[in-house]
Enzyme design. Structure first.
Site, short mmCIF file in Angstrom:
data_model
loop_
_atom_site.label_atom_id
_atom_site.label_comp_id
_atom_site.label_asym_id
_atom_site.label_seq_id
_atom_site.Cartn_x
_atom_site.Cartn_y
_atom_site.Cartn_z
N LYS A 153 -11.98 -2.83 -5.46
CA LYS A 153 -12.66 -1.54 -5.67
C LYS A 153 -11.71 -0.50 -6.23
O LYS A 153 -12.14 0.51 -6.75
CB LYS A 153 -13.29 -1.06 -4.38
CG LYS A 153 -12.35 -0.92 -3.21
CD LYS A 153 -13.13 -0.67 -1.93
CE LYS A 153 -12.48 -1.37 -0.74
NZ LYS A 153 -13.45 -1.72 0.29
N LYS A 172 -6.90 -9.91 -7.78
CA LYS A 172 -8.11 -9.94 -6.97
C LYS A 172 -9.13 -8.90 -7.45
O LYS A 172 -8.75 -7.81 -7.85
CB LYS A 172 -7.68 -9.62 -5.52
CG LYS A 172 -8.60 -10.15 -4.46
CD LYS A 172 -7.95 -9.94 -3.08
CE LYS A 172 -9.02 -9.64 -2.05
NZ LYS A 172 -8.51 -9.55 -0.68
N LYS A 203 0.81 -1.21 0.00
CA LYS A 203 0.00 0.00 0.00
C LYS A 203 0.84 1.26 0.00
O LYS A 203 0.44 2.28 -0.56
CB LYS A 203 -0.95 0.02 1.22
CG LYS A 203 -2.12 -0.93 1.08
CD LYS A 203 -3.22 -0.55 2.05
CE LYS A 203 -4.44 -1.46 1.89
NZ LYS A 203 -5.44 -1.22 2.93
#
Ligand code: TRP
Length: 332
Positions: A197, A194, A111
Site C-alpha cells: 500500500k 512485495k 521501517k
C-alpha cells in the site's frame, strides 16, 4: 479446539496482496480453529496516521473480512484498542524482552530507515505488542506471511522467558501457519518487490476498491517480459513478473502454478492477461459489492466490532489477571 490469533494493520488501501496473502486464508481457517482477528490500530500508530483515516480504515478492514466470508458471529473481529489488556500485557513484555532481542529485528531497521533517532519508541517496541496480542489469548497458532516470522520467533522467546521466570508452560509456544501459493503477491510493476500500500505507484497494486475498468487496465499494463509462458514451473525461474501473474491466477482460481501452466503454457501475455483480468474481476466483484454495502452503514460495522471486542475481553481479562498474580501485582 485450537485458538488462532491474527492481526492486520488498518492503514488503508487494502489490496490483492492482503486478500490473497491473509484475509482469504482466514476464511478457510474459521471452521477448524477458534479464530480471533484483530485490526491492530496500536501498531498502526507507531507511524503517523491521520485520525479520520485511521477510523475509516479500521472499519474498512472489518468490512473486507466480513465481505470475504469471515463470519463475525462465530469468530471474533475487533480493533485492538477496545481490549486494553493488549497494551497492558505489552508493557509487561517490555520488561521481559531484552534490548538485544529487539535490536535484531529487521523490520524495525527497514521501517526506521537511516534516521532511527527519529523513529517512535512504539515502532521499536512493536514486536512486544505483537507478542502480547497473541499471548493475551494464549493463542497457539498464528497465520502470517514470511515477513512476520522473525516477530513470531520473538513471541516464542518472550513466552519461553516468561515461562522460565514465573512458571513452566503458562504461555504456549506459538506456531506459525504459513500458506501455500501466492501468499506473497508481488508488485505489478516489479516482480521482485512485495505488493504494497505504500508503493508510490498505484499501478503496482490492485486495490480492493478498484472498479472493473481499473483492475483490467492495471493487469493489462502489468510489467512482463516478451517470452510466452513456459510449459512448466521450472521455466518461471528468473522471470519474476511472469511468476507473479501466474501465482495470482493460481491463487484466485484455487489451483497451482503447474495447473495454470498446463492450461496457458506456450501462450503469450496477450492471451494470459485478459484471462487473468476476467478471473480477478469475477472473484473480486462480489466481495467489493458487499464491502461497499457495509461501508455505507458504518454504525452497523461499528456494532459488529464492539461485540467482537466484548467477546475478546472476556477471554483476555482472566488471562491477564493470572499474569498479574504470577508477577506479584496487587489486584482489586
Ligand atoms: N505485524 C503484523 C503485520 O504487519 C500485524 C500484527 C500485529 C499481527 N499483531 C499481530 C499479526 C499478531 C499476527 C499476530 O502484518
Amino acid at each position: 479446539m485450537q485458538r488462532i490469533f491474527s492481526g492486520v494493520q488498518p492503514t488503508g488501501n487494502l489490496h490483492l496482496g492482503n486478500y490473497l496473502g491473509a484475509i482469504r486464508n482466514w476464511v478457510r481457517l474459521q471452521n477448524d480453529y477458534e479464530c480471533i482477528f484483530c485490526m491492530v490500530d496500536l501498531h498502526a500508530i507507531t507511524v503517523w496516521q491521520e485520525p479520520d483515516q485511521l477510523r475509516s480504515n479500521t472499519r474498512e478492514v472489518a468490512a473486507a473480512m466480513i465481505a470475504s466470508g469471515v463470519d463475525p458471529e462465530n469468530n471474533i473481529i475487533f480493533n485492538q484498542s477496545q481490549v486494553p489488556q493488549h497494551a497492558e500485557l505489552a508493557w509487561i513484555f517490555n520488561c521481559v524482552a531484552r534490548l538485544g532481542w529487539l535490536d535484531r529485528m529487521t523490520q524495525f531497521k527497514e521501517k526506521a530507515g537511516k534516521d532511527k533517532e527519529r523513529a517512535s519508541v512504539g515502532l521499536y517496541a512493536y514486536p512486544n505488542l505483537m507478542a502480547a496480542d497473541i499471548l493475551v489469548y494464549k493463542a497457539t497458532h498464528v497465520p502470517v506471511g514470511e515477513d512476520q516470522k522473525q516477530h513470531l520467533e520473538l513471541c516464542r522467546d518472550i513466552a519461553q522467558k516468561f515461562n522460565h521466570d514465573y512458571e513452566e508452560d503458562f504461555f504456549p509456544i506459538v506456531e506459525p501457519l504459513i500458506f501455500g501459493e501466492a501468499t506473497r503477491v508481488m508488485s505489478l510493476r516489479d516482480g521482485t518487490s512485495k505488493m504494497s500500500k505504500s508503493d508510490a505507484s498505484d499501478a503496482s497494486r490492485i486495490n480492493m476498491t478498484d472498479d472493473v475498468d481499473t483492475i483490467t487496465k492495471k493487469i493489462r499494463r502489468a510489467r512482463t517480459d516478451a517470452e510466452p509462458l513456459p510449459m512448466e514451473v521450472a521455466g518461471l525461474k528468473g522471470r519474476a513478473e511472469a511468476a507473479n501473474l501466474v501465482g495470482i491466477y493460481a491463487a484466485l482460481n484455487d489451483s497451482s502454478s503447474a495447473q495454470v501452466l498446463a492450461e496457458f503454457g506456450g501462450q503469450g501475455f496477450g492471451v494470459f492477461k485478459p484471462a487473468l483480468a476476467d478471473l480477478a474481476v469475477d472473484k473480486l466483484a462480489t466481495i467489493q459489492d458487499e464491502m461497499r454495502r457495509l461501508m455505507a452503514d458504518p454504525a452497523h460495522v461499528d456494532g459488529i466490532i464492539r461485540s467482537g471486542a466484548e467477546k475478546a475481553r472476556a477471554i483476555a481479562e482472566p488471562i491477564l489477571r493470572e499474569v498479574h498474580n504470577k508477577i506479584g501485582i496487587l489486584q482489586p
